[in-house]
Each structure stands twice: as C-alpha cells, then as structure tokens.
Write a protein that holds these residues in place. Structure first.
Motif, mmCIF file in Angstrom:
data_model
loop_
_atom_site.group_PDB
_atom_site.id
_atom_site.type_symbol
_atom_site.label_atom_id
_atom_site.label_comp_id
_atom_site.label_asym_id
_atom_site.label_seq_id
_atom_site.Cartn_x
_atom_site.Cartn_y
_atom_site.Cartn_z
ATOM 1 N N ARG A 256 0.834 -1.204 0.000
ATOM 2 C CA ARG A 256 0.000 0.000 0.000
ATOM 3 C C ARG A 256 0.871 1.258 0.000
ATOM 4 N NH1 ARG A 256 -4.594 -1.713 4.365
ATOM 5 N NH2 ARG A 256 -5.993 -2.461 2.775
ATOM 6 N N LYS A 257 0.196 2.389 -0.139
ATOM 7 C CA LYS A 257 0.917 3.661 -0.204
ATOM 8 C C LYS A 257 1.772 3.856 1.065
ATOM 9 C CE LYS A 257 -0.068 8.501 -1.104
ATOM 10 N NZ LYS A 257 -1.114 9.511 -1.259
ATOM 11 N N ASN A 258 3.043 4.140 0.887
ATOM 12 C CA ASN A 258 4.013 4.415 1.972
ATOM 13 C C ASN A 258 4.165 3.273 2.967
ATOM 14 O OD1 ASN A 258 4.262 6.986 0.969
ATOM 15 N ND2 ASN A 258 2.657 7.807 2.314
ATOM 16 N N ALA A 515 -5.799 4.347 -0.491
ATOM 17 C CA ALA A 515 -5.458 5.295 0.589
ATOM 18 C C ALA A 515 -6.667 6.174 0.916
ATOM 19 C CB ALA A 515 -4.260 6.152 0.179
ATOM 20 N N ILE A 516 -7.421 6.560 -0.121
ATOM 21 C CA ILE A 516 -8.627 7.376 0.114
ATOM 22 C C ILE A 516 -9.629 6.584 0.943
ATOM 23 C CG2 ILE A 516 -10.681 8.380 -1.008
ATOM 24 C CD1 ILE A 516 -8.826 9.149 -3.366
ATOM 25 N N VAL A 517 -9.874 5.333 0.531
ATOM 26 C CA VAL A 517 -10.867 4.514 1.245
ATOM 27 C C VAL A 517 -10.450 4.347 2.713
ATOM 28 C CG1 VAL A 517 -11.913 2.216 1.385
ATOM 29 C CG2 VAL A 517 -11.637 3.319 -0.846
ATOM 30 N N THR A 518 -9.185 4.027 2.932
ATOM 31 C CA THR A 518 -8.722 3.828 4.317
ATOM 32 C C THR A 518 -8.894 5.116 5.127
ATOM 33 O OG1 THR A 518 -7.120 2.279 3.445
ATOM 34 C CG2 THR A 518 -6.791 2.981 5.715
ATOM 35 N N HIS A 524 -14.348 8.586 9.460
ATOM 36 C CA HIS A 524 -15.757 8.367 9.808
ATOM 37 C C HIS A 524 -15.918 7.379 10.966
ATOM 38 C CE1 HIS A 524 -17.894 10.467 6.403
ATOM 39 N NE2 HIS A 524 -16.643 10.506 6.005
ATOM 40 N N GLY A 525 -14.815 7.015 11.602
ATOM 41 C CA GLY A 525 -14.878 6.124 12.764
ATOM 42 C C GLY A 525 -15.313 4.710 12.417
ATOM 43 N N LEU A 526 -15.046 4.268 11.173
ATOM 44 C CA LEU A 526 -15.532 2.951 10.740
ATOM 45 C C LEU A 526 -14.437 1.884 10.733
ATOM 46 C CD1 LEU A 526 -17.550 4.259 7.656
ATOM 47 C CD2 LEU A 526 -18.496 3.509 9.844
ATOM 48 N N TYR A 527 -13.189 2.325 10.825
ATOM 49 C CA TYR A 527 -12.064 1.403 10.619
ATOM 50 C C TYR A 527 -12.132 0.195 11.557
ATOM 51 C CZ TYR A 527 -7.380 -0.273 9.595
ATOM 52 O OH TYR A 527 -6.314 -1.068 9.208
ATOM 53 N N ILE A 530 -15.045 -2.389 10.875
ATOM 54 C CA ILE A 530 -14.930 -3.197 9.656
ATOM 55 C C ILE A 530 -13.742 -4.122 9.799
ATOM 56 C CG2 ILE A 530 -14.308 -2.968 7.203
ATOM 57 C CD1 ILE A 530 -16.083 -0.488 7.158
ATOM 58 N N TRP A 531 -13.896 -5.352 9.346
ATOM 59 C CA TRP A 531 -12.826 -6.342 9.529
ATOM 60 C C TRP A 531 -11.737 -6.170 8.476
ATOM 61 C CZ3 TRP A 531 -10.586 -10.899 7.625
ATOM 62 C CH2 TRP A 531 -10.002 -11.710 8.597
ATOM 63 N N GLN A 532 -12.193 -5.888 7.261
ATOM 64 C CA GLN A 532 -11.262 -5.729 6.154
ATOM 65 C C GLN A 532 -11.993 -5.006 5.034
ATOM 66 O OE1 GLN A 532 -9.955 -9.465 4.456
ATOM 67 N NE2 GLN A 532 -7.984 -8.626 3.822
ATOM 68 N N CYS A 533 -11.266 -4.238 4.224
ATOM 69 C CA CYS A 533 -11.942 -3.507 3.150
ATOM 70 C C CYS A 533 -11.069 -3.440 1.905
ATOM 71 C CB CYS A 533 -12.315 -2.103 3.640
ATOM 72 S SG CYS A 533 -13.311 -1.212 2.436
ATOM 73 N N PRO A 534 -11.009 -4.526 1.140
ATOM 74 C CA PRO A 534 -10.235 -4.466 -0.104
ATOM 75 C C PRO A 534 -10.782 -3.410 -1.068
ATOM 76 C CG PRO A 534 -10.778 -6.743 0.443
ATOM 77 C CD PRO A 534 -11.576 -5.869 1.369
ATOM 78 N N THR A 535 -9.875 -2.707 -1.710
ATOM 79 C CA THR A 535 -10.249 -1.806 -2.808
ATOM 80 C C THR A 535 -9.666 -2.433 -4.068
ATOM 81 O OG1 THR A 535 -10.207 0.101 -1.360
ATOM 82 C CG2 THR A 535 -9.972 0.539 -3.704
#
Ligand code: XMP
Length: 604
Positions: A256-258, A515-518, A524-527, A530-535
C-alpha cells in the motif's frame, strides 16, 4: 508441560474452527483433525467433538471417514451432522426432513451432567435439513425442541455407558445462549480435562520452545508488517534478544501507499532495529508479472518471485544459514494441510515446496503455528505491542497484486446465454437494473472455487433489499458469484473490458484509491468496525469516457472463512465516491454487496 487436549473432527471449515476456539477459551487445547486421519492421530486426546457439515447424513454423504474413532474409549460429542452420525452409527435413524432454522427452545426434561447449571428450557440455534428420528440401544433423548407446538424429538441424545452424546443444535455459536456452558460440561466434566491452557502459559512455553529449538543459532524472519509477522518478531526478540534476530522486509511493489517506510519505522520503534534489512524488489516482481492476467498464474508468480528474492537477499546478507522464522498461524497450517476435502480456492504462498523441505529439516521456526488470529492478537497485547498495530486490517501476502484485475481487452462472456434471461427476470422483480459484467472474479460455492461473473446493480433500494437482491441473484442466476452496487447513479448500457496489466501506473492508481478509502474509514470512525476492506481496480469502462472501475469491499468477519458486507453509512460512501471518481483514470465506483460464500473476500 503437556496439556489435556480435545480433538475436533473437521467436517466443515468454519464450524470446526469455532468449536476449537470455544474449547480453547475454556483453557483446554483443542486441535483440528481431519475425518480421514489415521486412528493414531486421535490417541493423544481425552475427548472428541465431531463438527457440523454442509453434507447430508441422511443421503450418506461424507461417509468415508475413519469410523474407528467410535472404538476409542474416550467421550465423543457430535454437533449437528456429528450428532446424526453418532445416532446412525449406534443403530438410530436419520431422515431428510424436520428442518429447523434459527433459534429454538430446547426442553431438557431431566437433569444431566451435560446440562449442569442450566435451566429446563434453553435457547439453542438450529440449522439443519436432516433429523434423528430414532436412537439405538442404550441411547435416550436428553432434550427436544418445540416449534409451533410440534415437538422435534432427539434434539439432544446420549448414552452414559458408552459416553457418546449428540446435539442437533450448534452449541458453538453465540446464539445458543449457554452453548459455552454445555461445551464446558462436556470437556471438563465428562472428558475430565484439566484447564491448563492460557495465553500467559502459552507465552512462557513459546519462549522456552523457541530457545530450545534455536539453541545458539540465529533466526531470520520475513516481515510483511502485518499482525502475524509483527507478533512473531516481538516474540522471537523476547526469546532470543534482538541481537540474534534478523528481520527482512521485502517491498514487492504490491504494498500500500508508503507502507514499507511505515513498516520499517514500526520495527525500529518496537526495539527490533538492530538487524533490520530491507530490499526494494518492486522492479523484479513487476517484470515477472509482465503481461500476465490469469489470477492463479499471478499468485504463483508472486509466490515464486518472493522465494527467489528472499533467498538471494539472505545469501547476500550472509544470513541464509540461519533458521528461517515465519509468522504462520494455525488456520494457514490447517488449510494447506492437503486434506482431501479442501479444494484449491486460492493458492496461499506460505507453504511452498522449498519451505516445506526446510520444515522437514527442522530449519523453520513458527512460534504462532498453534494460534488463531484472535489469539495472536491477545498474545500481542501480552507482549505490549500497541493496539493500533494489532488491530490493523489483514492484508494478503500477494498484496495489491490480487486487487489489480488484469485483462487482455477481450470480453469474457462465457455462459451469458444462460445467465442473461434469468438475470433480466430477477432484476425486473427486484426493481433494479442489472448488467452482467464480461470479466470474472473468484468465489467459493459449496466449498469449491467458482470463477464466475459479477453483476452490476443500479438503482436505489434500502440496504437490506440490496443484500437480498445480491443473495437471490448469486443463488438463482447460473454463472454469477458476486454483485456490486453502482455508486455513480446512471445505469450503463454496457461494460467494455480494457487491456490492462500489472504496471506501475495502475498500481499507483490503486494505491491512491486504497489510501482514500482507508482515510475515509478512519475519519468516519468505521475502521475498527470493519474487519477488512479491499479496494479493487477492475479494467472495465462503463461509459464512452473510459476509465476503470474501482470496487470497494467493506466486510465484517470473524475468521475470514465467511464474511458479510458492511452497511456503509451514506456520508462515508458519498465521500469515497466523490474522491475516488476524481482520480484521473477512474470511470466508475461500486460497492461489493456479496457475502462469502458465494464471493471470496478478495476478487482473485
Ligand atoms: P478470501 O479472498 O479467500 O480471503 O476470502 C480470506 C482472507 O485471506 C486473505 N488472503 C490471503 N492472505 N496470502 C495471505 O496471507 C494470500 O495469498 C491470501 N489470499 C487471501 C484475504 O485478504 C482475507 O483476509
């Protein structure tokens, strides 16, 4: 010290794992065994639990297991399918019928050690098509359920002289309100296990085991920076001291980014910077993946290249003679155990042949190999690893490689003649517009790999309706394993595949979108919800302007064996839509609304 142990016979992935986790929580080490394991494999156990299964006992499915377990002089408890198998084995009858679904009241007419401490009526959770309708000699009914005033007999059965018991319900799920107490009664009272297994104990023993195995040598550990490799590194550091631990982080160009910079910084903060090695192998991986589009082929190449790079780097650094450390966890070992049941749904690359050869030679240290993910996190907490590191979303070994779909620019319309009419009819009924997409993604249906088409749905509907539509469509339309919901509003007339491969430009685009999605999930306090969020970047143009399709897949899950789409709040979705669409090269954004099964969490 040696712990009392329970064997859990695995007739169906997630059930067995859940049972094992629950038993471990009672302080007794539970281990998964395969139904066809030789009888010797069952000898170390003080009791056996037979899991549920997607198979039908009444139809004689899954019968070729090792029935010699019934000759062992240890207590056996069967759950659901296991219950029916026990009934049948000892002369009872199982029929296809008497289906129950969801919560049910279990009536317990007389006291029994299995139900010690519980009430005369207990809420249990049912999920079965088959039922036990009679029991053999020596067995009796220990409980029944009532549905609409009609009794369902033999919901719990047992023979105290044989020490064989069966529950039609799933005692391992939380919806069986006192399921843990029932398992405790079986494991501690009936099997007589002493609870001696705890994370604190595990930590002490793991440190001791590592010291014994490693002796005066050193270990080099491959660290992706994920939860498992981080905990493994800190544990090995604790056992050996940082001076005898070499960490190697490989940037495969699919991070992922950085990410690599952050991973290195974190290991330094954890006090493991003394022998921290880094190799930027992005170019090597990209070269190896040039022109490749087939998912399993990509996975194989990423796995092979990884081994080549780590071997060459270890030689260069002069650390190749050290023992190899791996952060392998329990499900990895089980799932690659080569059981007859396991279809290759996706090739995971932690057990490639060369590493298996090293394991045989005793050259591999895997200090987490007995633990589940939740236990790894608990161990991490005991080791003082910061929470934000322990609760990061899992990230697959092949990284963005499995989230960057590739295509030769040719539509893949296999089976469309059969799928399209069924889809058109259903979409009409559901009041949504539906487009069958001319590409495929990986899924899992009835435990088998399904490489099938996604459907793009457009239209407004409440969340529950969308989920229902996805479930219906994947069930009823042949050749479809996934549904995504169009966030851009207008229904496209067609989707055109674009020629697209693994390139630095596409990877950068996916990195930005990811990176935007993460960031949106965090702000939004959702991280943490949520268990995982593939883009995922999908090379499909939905309109004349071109540009690729970005799919976001937020899910909740416990063990990744199953997953449910997460109901994203409107504001977060809107921000994702707006910011991702603004990226040059993106032409559409959609939300994956499919459960696992039938779609896997990752698209490839
Ligand atoms: P699927 O896509 O099979 O994924 O539903 C289940 C979980 O496993 C992760 N995953 C992998 N992890 N190496 C890994 O270390 C892999 O090759 C791999 N493939 C999938 C996935 O991200 C999800 O959490």
């Amino acid at each position: 010290m040696s712990h009392d142990r329970i064997a859990v016979v695995d007739f169906g992935g997630q059930y067995a794992h859940l049972i094992a986790t629950k038993v471990r929580r009672l302080g007794v080490l539970a281990e998964i065994r395969q139904p066809e394991d030789p009888i010797e494999a069952f000898l170390p156990y003080k009791g056996i639990i037979i899991s549920g299964s997607p198979s039908l006992s009444s139809h004689g499915e899954d019968q070729d297991y090792n029935k010699a377990i019934y000759d062992l002089d240890v207590p056996i408890l069967g759950l659901c399918f296991g219950h029916q198998e026990i009934a049948k084995h000892y002369g009872g009858e199982v029929i296809h019928g008497g289906r129950e679904w969801g919560p049910a009241d279990l009536h317990i007419p007389e006291e029994h050690p299995l139900f010690r401490g519980l009430g005369p009526v207990e809420q249990v959770w049912m999920s079965h098509y088959d039922s036990v309708v009679s029991v053999g000699p020596g067995f009796r009914e220990l409980g029944y359920t009532l549905t609409g005033g009609k009794p369902h007999r033999f919901a719990a059965i047992g023979s105290d002289s044989l020490r064989r018991y069966g529950f039609q319900f799933h005692a391992e799920v939380d919806d069986t309100v006192h399921g843990t107490e029932m398992l405790r009664n079986f494991v501690l009272e009936i099997c007589g296990c002493r609870p001696s297994w705890s994370m604190e104990r595990y930590l002490e023993e793991a440190v001791e085991r590592i010291r014994q195995q490693v002796g005066n040598e050193s270990v080099f550990l491959l660290v992706s920076g994920g939860v498992d490799s981080t905990v493994a590194a800190v544990l090995l550091g604790r056992a050996l001291g940082p001076g005898r631990l070499h960490l190697l982080h490989i940037d495969n160009g699919l991070m992922r980014k950085n990410e690599s910079a952050q991973v290195l910084a974190r290991f330094r903060e954890l006090g493991l910077g003394e022998h921290l090695h880094f190799v930027d192998a992005g170019a090597t991986f990209l070269k190896a993946l040039e022109g490749v589009v087939e998912p399993e082929e990509k996975r194989r190449i990423i796995g092979d290249t990884f081994v080549e790079v780590f071997q060459a780097t270890a030689e260069e650094l002069g650390i190749a003679h050290h023992l190899l450390g791996q952060g392998t966890i329990y499900p990895d070992t089980i799932e690659t155990g080569g059981t007859r049941r396991a279809d290759v749904i996706k090739t995971h690359h932690n057990r490639v042949p060369i590493i298996e050869e090293m394991i045989r030679q005793g050259k591999v240290v895997e200090p987490l190999a007995e633990l589940y993910k939740v236990e790894v996190r608990e161990l991490g907490e005991r080791l003082g690893i910061p929470q934000d590191l322990l609760w990061r979303h899992p990230f697959p070994g092949p990284g963005l490689g499995v989230r960057l779909l590739c295509n030769r620019g040719e539509p893949d319309c296999t089976g469309f003649e059969e799928s399209e009419p069924a889809l058109a009819r259903l979409a009409g009924e559901l009041g949504l517009q539906a487009l069958l997409l001319p590409i495929r993604s990986v899924g899992v249906k009835a435990d088998l790999r399904a490489y099938e088409h996604p459907v793009l749905l457009t239209g407004e509907a409440p969340w529950e309706e969308l989920l229902r539509a996805a479930t219906l469509i994947t069930k009823e339309v042949p050749g479809v394993n996934r549904c995504i919901w169009n966030l851009t509003g207008h229904h496209p007339a067609r989707a055109t595949p674009l020629a697209a491969y693994v390139t630095p430009e596409r990877l950068d685009l996916l990195r930005e979108a990811d990176a935007i999605v993460t960031e949106v999930l965090r702000t939004h306090g959702l991280y943490d919800e949520i268990w995982q969020c593939p883009t995922v970047l999908v090379p499909l143009a939905l309109g004349p302007e071109g540009g690729e399709l970005v799919v976001v897949r937020p899910i909740t899950s416990e063990r990744a064996m199953t997953a449910r789409p997460y109901p994203m709040p409107k504001a977060a979705l809107e921000e994702i839509r707006r910011r991702v669409l603004a990226l040059p090269g993106v032409g559409g954004v959609a939300l994956d609304i499919t459960s696992k099964p039938p779609a896997t969490i990752e698209w490839e």
